[in-house]
Enzyme design. Structure first.
Site, short mmCIF file in Angstrom:
data_model
loop_
_atom_site.label_atom_id
_atom_site.label_comp_id
_atom_site.label_asym_id
_atom_site.label_seq_id
_atom_site.Cartn_x
_atom_site.Cartn_y
_atom_site.Cartn_z
N LYS A 77 0.84 -1.20 0.00
CA LYS A 77 0.00 0.00 0.00
C LYS A 77 0.87 1.25 0.00
CE LYS A 77 -3.95 2.03 2.49
NZ LYS A 77 -4.87 1.89 3.64
N SER A 153 -9.70 2.11 2.85
CA SER A 153 -8.80 2.82 1.97
C SER A 153 -7.82 1.90 1.23
CB SER A 153 -8.01 3.85 2.77
OG SER A 153 -7.20 3.21 3.77
N SER A 177 -10.13 -0.44 7.09
CA SER A 177 -9.59 -0.25 5.74
C SER A 177 -8.86 -1.46 5.16
CB SER A 177 -8.66 0.96 5.71
OG SER A 177 -9.41 2.14 5.82
#
EC number: 6.3.5.7
Length: 490
Positions: A77, A153, A177
């Site tokens: 990420k 996210s 998330s």
């Protein structure tokens, strides 16, 4: 058979027996990205030249391949710092942060395990969002149906695994998330106990809530990845000095005598009938496997969303103050004064959602409002944490849906922040309490979209969470389903 249809253990065996090479795996990953990422848009930055060079070196050094993750491609990420590889947090503010000087601790651990970083994954800007539509670069799409969001996210992290672009990925979870996009994309996502995995090198959103965790195809793969990244780190003051067990040893398939708590609040108003039916079917499966379940109450969970957004926004206001155009990131041009430079840099660099949360957090921390909002939210957080601890005194795990609904369409909720915030209502309490939670696939909607089952455990008892998740997974076939995106995977 596609290489991406193999489990981590199967791939490790093939590598060890020299049936395949690390270069084969890395090339397969980039070929798949080239095939489908134009639709999915999971990656922001690729590192193909370095990855292929590393693969070549690992192939030449074969024989030293005992690490479980040896040679396996992984996506990271884009709020986890990678030395020499652009790290943007999905924000225009960091679009020129091309050459970080150090690796996050989890990236160092992956490097030590000889895994290969393929690239950086798309995300909601500074991890603020539940749909990946807040990325300032592109909205990631759900591989099961590209008209739908992948969640956020960590939407890029979940979508990349579901689409077969990488074998596993790292995400971060502040209010759901990891688990919410895992549920939307039909993969396995774990938020570990707060402090179980080092946050050093994770760009902070809300420091008392953020936690890095693994996203994988199967529970066993997830356990292998957590074994690699977990552990104490003296570079992180919130890291817990607690032994890391061999999580894979807990994957026995046996849940006889397991006591499951089902909060009535998690199956109440707002949860769709399809999600509720999938969860009830999962509980019936647990009964068949020898576990028992009872309805319980987590009475303060109804305050979780309000509590979370006050606390998370307050911490974001403090953490994002460092982005001012002075030390790194984008600096506004043509500013006449230093103060003007601060204002213009932040106005130009941050997106609407980030600005919204900074403003809310700054208000909550301001003189005259601190006690009424921030302090009160901290007090309610303690009540929520106590609810979990009380229930988990009598039960082994808590089970319920991961999300109230399956994935929603791109653009459907983007102009309605309050509805978007409510989408995390079932995941947020876990972060406030600091306990571990995992999402595993447990069904599909009438539109063919995945539904997630959330399993929550005691502090630092990821082993029991994995045991429960693995037993359900092995007794069902949801984890074997694949999206038809791009045709056959290769």
């Amino acid at each position: 058979m596609s290489l991406f249809e193999n489990t981590l253990r199967e791939l490790h065996t093939k590598l060890h027996n020299k049936e395949i090479s690390v270069t084969d795996l890395v090339e397969a990953s980039y070929n798949r990205i080239e095939e489908v990422d134009g639709e999915v848009q999971a990656f922001l930055t690729l590192d193909k030249e370095n990855a292929l060079q590393q693969a070549k070196e690992l192939d030449e050094a074969r024989g030293n391949d005992d690490a479980a993750l040896f040679g396996l491609p992984i996506g990271v990420k884009d709020n986890i710092v990678t030395k020499g590889l652009r790290t943007t947090c999905g924000s225009q503010f960091l679009k020129n942060f091309n050459d970080p000087l150090y690796n996050a601790t989890v990236v160092e651990k992956l490097s030590d395990a000889k895994s290969v970083t393929i690239g950086k994954l798309n995300m909601d800007e500074f991890a603020m969002g539940s749909s990946n539509e807040n990325s300032s670069y592109a909205a990631t799409r759900n591989p099961w149906n590209t008209d739908y969001v992948p969640g956020g996210s960590s939407g890029g992290s979940a979508a990349s695994v579901a689409a077969g672009e990488v074998f596993f990925s790292l995400g971060s979870d502040t209010g759901g998330s990891i688990r919410q996009p895992a549920a939307f994309c039909g993969v396995v996502g774990l938020k570990p106990t707060y402090g179980r995995v080092s946050r050093f090198g994770l760009v902070a959103f809300a420091s008392s809530l953020d936690q890095i965790g693994p996203i994988t195809r199967t529970v066993e793969d997830n356990a292998y990845l957590l074994e690699t990244i977990a552990g104490y780190d003296n570079m992180d003051s919130t890291s817990a000095n607690v032994d890391v067990p061999k999580y894979t040893k807990a994957l026995t398939g046996d849940v006889k005598g397991l006591k499951i708590a089902v909060p009535k609040e998690y199956l109440s108003e707002g949860v769709t009938s399809e999600v509720r039916e999938s969860v009830m079917a999962a509980l019936k499966k647990y009964e068949e496997l020898g576990a028992t379940w009872e309805e319980v109450s987590l009475p303060h969970s109804k305050y979780a969303v309000a509590t979370y957004y006050l606390l998370a926004s307050s911490e974001a206001s403090a953490n994002l103050a460092r982005f001012d155009g002075v030390r790194y990131g984008v600096r506004a041009e043509n500013a006449e004064t230093m103060l003007d430079m601060f204002k213009q840099s932040r106005a130009q660099g941050f997106g609407d959602e980030v600005k919204r949360r900074i403003m809310l957090g700054t208000f909550a921390l301001s003189s005259g409002y601190y006690d009424a909002y921030y302090k009160k939210a901290q007090q309610v957080r303690t009540l929520i944490k106590n609810d979990f601890e009380k229930v988990l005194e009598d039960y082994d795990v808590i089970v319920g849906p991961t999300t109230p609904t399956p994935a929603f369409k791109v653009g459907e909720k983007v102009d309605d922040p309050l509805t978007m915030y409510a989408n995390d209502i079932l995941t947020i309490p876990v972060n406030l309490a600091g306990v571990p939670g995992i999402s595993v696939p447990c069904g599909f909607s009438s539109e063919g979209l995945p539904i997630g089952l959330q399993i929550i455990g005691k502090h630092f008892d990821e082993s029991t969470v994995y045991r429960a998740a693995h037993a359900f997974e092995q007794a069902t076939d949801y984890h074997t389903k694949r999206p038809s995106l791009g045709g056959a995977q290769s």
